[in-house]
Design an enzyme around this catalytic site. Sequence first.
Site, PDB file in Angstrom:
ATOM      1  N   ASP A 251      34.191  32.569  64.495  1.00 17.47           N
ATOM      2  CA  ASP A 251      33.928  32.280  65.896  1.00 17.47           C
ATOM      3  C   ASP A 251      32.622  31.490  65.980  1.00 17.47           C
ATOM      4  O   ASP A 251      31.864  31.414  65.008  1.00 17.47           O
ATOM      5  CB  ASP A 251      33.817  33.610  66.646  1.00 17.47           C
TER       6      ASP A 251
ATOM      7  N   ASP B  75      32.622  38.313  67.271  1.00 14.63           N
ATOM      8  CA  ASP B  75      31.909  39.371  67.980  1.00 14.63           C
ATOM      9  C   ASP B  75      32.532  39.718  69.321  1.00 14.63           C
ATOM     10  O   ASP B  75      32.207  40.732  69.905  1.00 14.63           O
ATOM     11  CB  ASP B  75      30.440  38.968  68.205  1.00 14.63           C
TER      12      ASP B  75
ATOM     13  N   ASP C 133      38.110  37.980  69.842  1.00 17.42           N
ATOM     14  CA  ASP C 133      38.235  37.858  68.386  1.00 17.42           C
ATOM     15  C   ASP C 133      38.972  39.048  67.767  1.00 17.42           C
ATOM     16  O   ASP C 133      39.349  39.002  66.595  1.00 17.42           O
ATOM     17  CB  ASP C 133      36.841  37.761  67.738  1.00 17.42           C
TER      18      ASP C 133
ATOM     19  N   ASN D  58      40.905  57.976  23.053  1.00 22.65           N
ATOM     20  CA  ASN D  58      41.149  57.572  24.444  1.00 22.65           C
ATOM     21  C   ASN D  58      40.147  58.230  25.392  1.00 22.65           C
ATOM     22  O   ASN D  58      39.604  57.587  26.304  1.00 22.65           O
ATOM     23  CB  ASN D  58      42.577  57.956  24.838  1.00 22.65           C
TER      24      ASN D  58
END
Length: 854
Positions: A308, A605, A609, A699
């Site tokens: 934005d 913001d 949006d 392992n």
Amino acid sequence: MGVDDFRSTAAAGLSQDAAARRLISYGPNAIPAQPRTPTWRRVLQQLRDPLILVLLVAAALTIATKDLADAAVILLVITVNTVVGVVQEVRAERAVAALAAMSAPAARVVRDGEERAVAAAEVVPGDLVLLAEGDIVPADGDVLDAALLLLDESSLTGESLPVEKKPGEDRSRAAVSAGTVVVRGHGRAVVTATGARSALGRIAALLGTSPGLTPLQRRLVGFGRILAAVIVALCALVLALGLVRGQPVELMIVAAISLAVAAVPESLPAVVTLALALGARRMAERHAIVRRLPAVETLGSVTVLATDKTGTLTEGLMAAEALWTPSGEATVTGTGYAPDGRVLRGGRTVTASDAPDLAALLRAAVLCNDAALEAPSDDSAEWRALGDPTEAALLAAGTRIGLDPAALDRELPRVEEVPFDSGRKRMTTVHRSTDGGLHVACKGAPESVLRPDVLADGPQMLAEAAARAEELARAGYRVLAVADGDPKEDRECSGAWESGLSLLGLIGILDPPRSASAATVTACRQAGIAPVLITGDHPLTARVVAERLGIAAAGDDVATGEQLRHGTAGALTQARVFARTTPEQKLDIIQAWRRAGHVVAMTGDGVNDGPALRSADIGVAMGRRGTEVARQAADLVLADDDLSTVVSAVEEGRRVYANVRRFLLYALTGGTAEILVMLVGPFLGMPLPLLPAQILWINLLTHGLPGVALGAEPVAPGVMRHPPRPPEQSVLGAGLWPRILAMGAFVATVTLVTGDWARETGRPWQSMVFLVLGAAQLGVALGSRARPRSLANPFLLVAVAAALGLQLAGVYLPPLQALLGTEPLPLTDLVVVCGVSGLGHVVMRVQTRVSGGA
């Protein structure tokens, strides 16, 4: 009830009883909150991770074979992964809730003929709402009466300039929307829609889409399927070969299961979780709240940063930047409304005494002004505007050339004014000096001031000023023309003050880009991320901001919402700047990029949006200026509104992904080596190269702490100078598979050669195979470090040292000898083992340097 019905009840406001009935009927004036996720569901979501499912199967197999120690380790990894993920989500929700509490609005309404203050949630349709400067509009409504009512609608529309509201047949001019802010004037409005029915609520309804898998999760799903199939096939082959050679059925079944467990990188979820948790902690230190733990990694995979404009790339504040007078031009520096800044002419700082023409221009702009500037206080560390932001920008510009607004008011007090009107598009004030003389100041749109009936200047001057005003407008500025005069006597008609004035000049005003925005865009481009600007503001304004920040080149087209509506904007992934877009169109743009195979981050913001933030692979919201809708839709909240934190987050995400690949290289190298040793060893005369217990011990040591410690490796140098991984690329892509096979083959070769030599010379060959295979893998771990000649990540050094000590203990401690079936080695054999195992580190460093990293 329709709008007209609500309007008919608004003359004296509602009664308290009527308001109570409507509150029951229409519900509270609030966006429906997302239902709180119960803890059990959070845990279940963590356990649905594909690798966790693989580990649960592995745990079941180890329990079936009564290998309770290995089962305990696997279950511990699953528990830690789940707890960390759940705790992070809960902490993030609490942090966002705290931000929301800071912005909870109230409202002033007329009930039973009296003015009352009520919580915004209690406002109902038909309420008569009183609006004044600084108020947040609590609900959608229609203006009944207004006096110079200006609203900041940027949170809904992205428009950076305030919008005038007044009653009339033009519905767009009379309508006010929830969440917008009154910046000037006052008025009354009748509420027409609340809660989910308001414009804010309708936008919030677009947030219903749930986020899908992150890029890393998608890659690990594919990896898990392939790995499971390969491991099952190879372990079945080991089982078949053992049975063909006459080995006991039970021993070979246990060996095959042990090999399968060893080949599964069960530490991977712990590595991913640790890396993400460390990234989230680093983000928190930089005032960024990670709401979903995988969001940290997602930023590292971003290929498109859609952002934005108002309040995100720009300050969200107006600033007077360009000055023009008949004597010349100048620019004003500085950010916000603080007096810090300078006026530059010809590259040199000028003051009021140096440039009387500029001083006169700004003096008139300060006098013809209803705004005020508030100095920093305990409530705010920054200078704030009280009133119209455009007028506040003029005050700030005046202070930067050395004018004192308070002193000017005392020197030339206002005695009359002709207020701004949207029809006239200008404002005029009359002041009386200390000697009794009159002074007139006028400002307004160029087309309303640069007129022969207003100015006494000749046609040539008016034409020159009009041409310059048009140039500034094309550059994205809001342009004001300023004039003044010194009439000799009072005038009976207020309109008579606006004639015979002298042009002082033009002022270009813009919502300036944040100081960090240009660096952020540059860093994104260097990292191979394409920036895209999406705003609801004017196309000219969007263009100038995009060109200043390097998002678009001069002359690039700006796609508008109108073009998107009519399908004339072309492919949505071709344009880099979009203006006058609606929330629905922002959503369409984000989804178009995602359908094209990109990983999209969206920053914003405003309420407008919110849908795009939720739809993007990762949404980044501003915490201070950001609306609650934006914060709730986002994955990452920047508590300090610093956009540069996004670049740091991208770097952090790439560190996470690099460490996952680093661990996979290390772990799968060990698994490959173990499988090759078990497959090839019998052909070299070693019937069963490793016992099941020995496989599981190796392992446990190699995939345990050393493997997890790799998740804490620091970021590699130059990581932000490389493009992001292609979204479709496998987690083992970019040459990692060949590296795994090559290193696995090398470790297996070293192990088998050592074992064959020991067998031929009568040494305890199985114990030597056991030691070399484990120690060589630990050498690979050290060779995988991001910064090998530093003390970064000391946890890895300690983990490798501890694992090596336990590996040696498995050969020299009697209880472990009995458990693992090993024999102690003489010192000379131990030296041989250590020397051969060290080759794993050397070859790994050479391979890393040749390949350019993990």
